[in-house]
Structure formats: structure tokens, C-alpha cells
Write a protein that holds these residues in place. Sequence first.
Motif, PDB file in Angstrom:
ATOM      1  N   UNK A 194       0.830  -1.208   0.000  1.00  0.00           N
ATOM      2  CA  UNK A 194       0.000   0.000   0.000  1.00  0.00           C
ATOM      3  C   UNK A 194       0.867   1.262   0.000  1.00  0.00           C
ATOM      4  N   UNK A 195       1.939   1.247   0.775  1.00  0.00           N
ATOM      5  CA  UNK A 195       2.822   2.411   0.814  1.00  0.00           C
ATOM      6  C   UNK A 195       3.587   2.565  -0.497  1.00  0.00           C
ATOM      7  N   UNK A 196       3.972   1.465  -1.104  1.00  0.00           N
ATOM      8  CA  UNK A 196       4.610   1.537  -2.424  1.00  0.00           C
ATOM      9  C   UNK A 196       3.646   2.140  -3.449  1.00  0.00           C
ATOM     10  N   UNK A 197       2.387   1.734  -3.368  1.00  0.00           N
ATOM     11  CA  UNK A 197       1.387   2.268  -4.290  1.00  0.00           C
ATOM     12  C   UNK A 197       1.139   3.752  -4.024  1.00  0.00           C
ATOM     13  N   UNK A 198       1.133   4.143  -2.752  1.00  0.00           N
ATOM     14  CA  UNK A 198       0.929   5.555  -2.410  1.00  0.00           C
ATOM     15  C   UNK A 198       2.081   6.418  -2.929  1.00  0.00           C
ATOM     16  N   UNK A 205      -7.041  10.669   3.039  1.00  0.00           N
ATOM     17  CA  UNK A 205      -5.851   9.842   2.881  1.00  0.00           C
ATOM     18  C   UNK A 205      -4.604  10.517   3.415  1.00  0.00           C
ATOM     19  N   UNK A 206      -4.472  11.815   3.177  1.00  0.00           N
ATOM     20  CA  UNK A 206      -3.326  12.564   3.690  1.00  0.00           C
ATOM     21  C   UNK A 206      -3.303  12.541   5.217  1.00  0.00           C
ATOM     22  N   UNK A 207      -4.457  12.736   5.822  1.00  0.00           N
ATOM     23  CA  UNK A 207      -4.529  12.741   7.296  1.00  0.00           C
ATOM     24  C   UNK A 207      -4.099  11.392   7.866  1.00  0.00           C
ATOM     25  N   UNK A 211      10.415   1.571   8.845  1.00  0.00           N
ATOM     26  CA  UNK A 211      10.312   1.562   7.384  1.00  0.00           C
ATOM     27  C   UNK A 211       8.935   2.026   6.912  1.00  0.00           C
ATOM     28  N   UNK A 212       7.907   1.704   7.677  1.00  0.00           N
ATOM     29  CA  UNK A 212       6.563   2.172   7.297  1.00  0.00           C
ATOM     30  C   UNK A 212       6.469   3.688   7.465  1.00  0.00           C
ATOM     31  N   UNK A 213       7.007   4.190   8.538  1.00  0.00           N
ATOM     32  CA  UNK A 213       6.951   5.631   8.779  1.00  0.00           C
ATOM     33  C   UNK A 213       7.696   6.389   7.685  1.00  0.00           C
ATOM     34  N   UNK A 214       8.848   5.888   7.282  1.00  0.00           N
ATOM     35  CA  UNK A 214       9.626   6.556   6.232  1.00  0.00           C
ATOM     36  C   UNK A 214       8.862   6.566   4.912  1.00  0.00           C
ATOM     37  N   UNK A 215       8.245   5.432   4.567  1.00  0.00           N
ATOM     38  CA  UNK A 215       7.461   5.372   3.326  1.00  0.00           C
ATOM     39  C   UNK A 215       6.256   6.295   3.394  1.00  0.00           C
ATOM     40  N   UNK A 216       5.615   6.373   4.550  1.00  0.00           N
ATOM     41  CA  UNK A 216       4.468   7.271   4.710  1.00  0.00           C
ATOM     42  C   UNK A 216       4.899   8.719   4.546  1.00  0.00           C
ATOM     43  N   UNK A 217       6.054   9.066   5.081  1.00  0.00           N
ATOM     44  CA  UNK A 217       6.573  10.433   4.926  1.00  0.00           C
ATOM     45  C   UNK A 217       6.834  10.746   3.457  1.00  0.00           C
ATOM     46  N   UNK A 218       7.431   9.800   2.747  1.00  0.00           N
ATOM     47  CA  UNK A 218       7.686   9.997   1.313  1.00  0.00           C
ATOM     48  C   UNK A 218       6.387  10.239   0.557  1.00  0.00           C
ATOM     49  N   UNK A 219       5.372   9.452   0.879  1.00  0.00           N
ATOM     50  CA  UNK A 219       4.089   9.588   0.190  1.00  0.00           C
ATOM     51  C   UNK A 219       3.457  10.945   0.485  1.00  0.00           C
ATOM     52  N   UNK A 220       3.452  11.344   1.757  1.00  0.00           N
ATOM     53  CA  UNK A 220       2.820  12.613   2.130  1.00  0.00           C
ATOM     54  C   UNK A 220       3.536  13.787   1.465  1.00  0.00           C
ATOM     55  N   UNK A 221       4.856  13.737   1.440  1.00  0.00           N
ATOM     56  CA  UNK A 221       5.606  14.836   0.836  1.00  0.00           C
ATOM     57  C   UNK A 221       5.457  14.872  -0.685  1.00  0.00           C
ATOM     58  N   UNK A 222       5.219  13.718  -1.281  1.00  0.00           N
ATOM     59  CA  UNK A 222       5.039  13.691  -2.726  1.00  0.00           C
ATOM     60  C   UNK A 222       3.633  14.033  -3.176  1.00  0.00           C
ATOM     61  N   UNK A 223       2.667  13.792  -2.306  1.00  0.00           N
ATOM     62  CA  UNK A 223       1.265  14.100  -2.606  1.00  0.00           C
ATOM     63  C   UNK A 223       0.970  15.554  -2.265  1.00  0.00           C
ATOM     64  N   UNK A 245      -0.390  17.088  -0.069  1.00  0.00           N
ATOM     65  CA  UNK A 245      -0.863  17.037   1.310  1.00  0.00           C
ATOM     66  C   UNK A 245      -0.218  18.150   2.125  1.00  0.00           C
ATOM     67  N   UNK A 246      -0.878  18.605   3.180  1.00  0.00           N
ATOM     68  CA  UNK A 246      -0.221  19.524   4.114  1.00  0.00           C
ATOM     69  C   UNK A 246       0.963  18.815   4.772  1.00  0.00           C
ATOM     70  N   UNK A 247       2.083  19.468   4.849  1.00  0.00           N
ATOM     71  CA  UNK A 247       3.287  18.831   5.396  1.00  0.00           C
ATOM     72  C   UNK A 247       3.722  19.440   6.726  1.00  0.00           C
ATOM     73  N   UNK A 248       2.910  20.314   7.288  1.00  0.00           N
ATOM     74  CA  UNK A 248       3.309  20.986   8.537  1.00  0.00           C
ATOM     75  C   UNK A 248       3.509  19.998   9.665  1.00  0.00           C
ATOM     76  N   UNK A 249       2.705  18.919   9.698  1.00  0.00           N
ATOM     77  CA  UNK A 249       2.795  17.977  10.808  1.00  0.00           C
ATOM     78  C   UNK A 249       3.608  16.726  10.476  1.00  0.00           C
TER      79      UNK A 249
END
Length: 209
Positions: free
Chosen positions: A141-145, A167-169, A183-195, A197-201
Motif C-alpha cells: 500500500x505504501x509503495x502504491x501511495x 488519505x493525507x490525514x 520503514x513504514x513511517x519513512x514510506x508514509x513520509x515519502x508519500x505525504x511529501x510527494x502528494x 498534502x499539508x506537510x506541517x505535521x
Amino acid sequence: MQSRHARCWEAAAILVAAVIVSACNACGKGSSGTGAGGPNVAAGSSSTALAIPVARTSVPPDAGPSIQRDVAMWTNAKEGVPEDLASLAVHEGAAGLVEASSESALRTTAIRAMGYARGYAQLPALADFAASKNDEDGRLALEAAVELAQRGRPQEDHEDDDELREGCDKLSELARDVKRPKDRRISAIRAVRGLPCPTANVPTDLDAH
């Protein structure tokens, strides 16, 4: 002996009563039969609609060309080749892939294909899988995101803003959860920064990793 006048009134009353009974019987047949508007029709139409399966894993003996094509597309995409996943995503759309992901036999392929579907309607489902207890589903799922983030979308396309926000939230929440695997947290960060999405948090404690 009744008068002629009384007999006429009696005959008229009998005739009126017969007409009323006949009309009521006709109404009863119309409402309980299979004619338009009757409950049997509605129930039949509803049950017929619900009984039509979406063939994705096997071809029935009497299947037409469209069902054969559907099954072939899912079979080909199962190998994980990007071109086949992209074709499946175009064919099914985000909603179709989300629906298919509820079936265990199709889940892996559906999650992978979500990274190639148009828009962001599938992002909440990807975020849910990313946060699930199933490591394989979470990784896919994170790879797809991340794939979805790399593809982007036209700026004027806002039809799925609610799903994008949801989804961003969820992905941001996963990225901030220190109890989650790194590893999940890092992938989630990559997805949020690429989408978009608000990145403040978005946490920065893992940036060096």
C-alpha cells in the motif's frame, strides 16, 4: 310486491356493486402481479441486479467476451508488471480496485494497481492498508501511495478532494506514530511529501535515515 320503481333502483345498485368489485379485482392483480410498478417487479429487479456478479477470478462457461477480458486483465496484472497494472487501473478505476481489494484473492493485485489509478479516490483505502497489521499489505500500500505521489494529477481536477484530504490525514498520522515500524513511517513520509498534502505535521526525526 315491489314496485317497478323500487326494482329499478335495486337493479341499478347491483350493477354499481358489480362494477366496483370488478375494478377492485383488477387493481389487486395489477399491484401484486408482475406488471410495471408492482412489488414483484421491484423485488425481481433488485434481486436480479444484486445477483449479477463481477467476474474477476474465473470465467463462467457461458461468459461473453467482456467477462473473459476482465478475467484476463486481472490474471495478467497478478504478475505485478507496471504496464499490466496500469491497464487494469484504467479498466477498473479507483472505485473498482477498492471494491476488489475486499476479496483476499484479488487484494494484492488491487493494492498494487491503485498506484496507477486516476485521481485520489483510492488514497483512504491505501492509507488503511498501510496502517494495517498485515506487513505485506502495508508495504504494498505504501509503495502504491508513493507511486501515486510520483504520478500527480492535473491541478483543475478536484472531484476527489475529500478522499485526498482523508488519505493525507491517515498517512500523516502513520508517519507520526513512533510505535510503528521505522520503514513504514519513512514510506508514509515519502508519500505525504510527494502528494498534495499539508506537510506541517510531517515528522523530521527520520530524515537522516
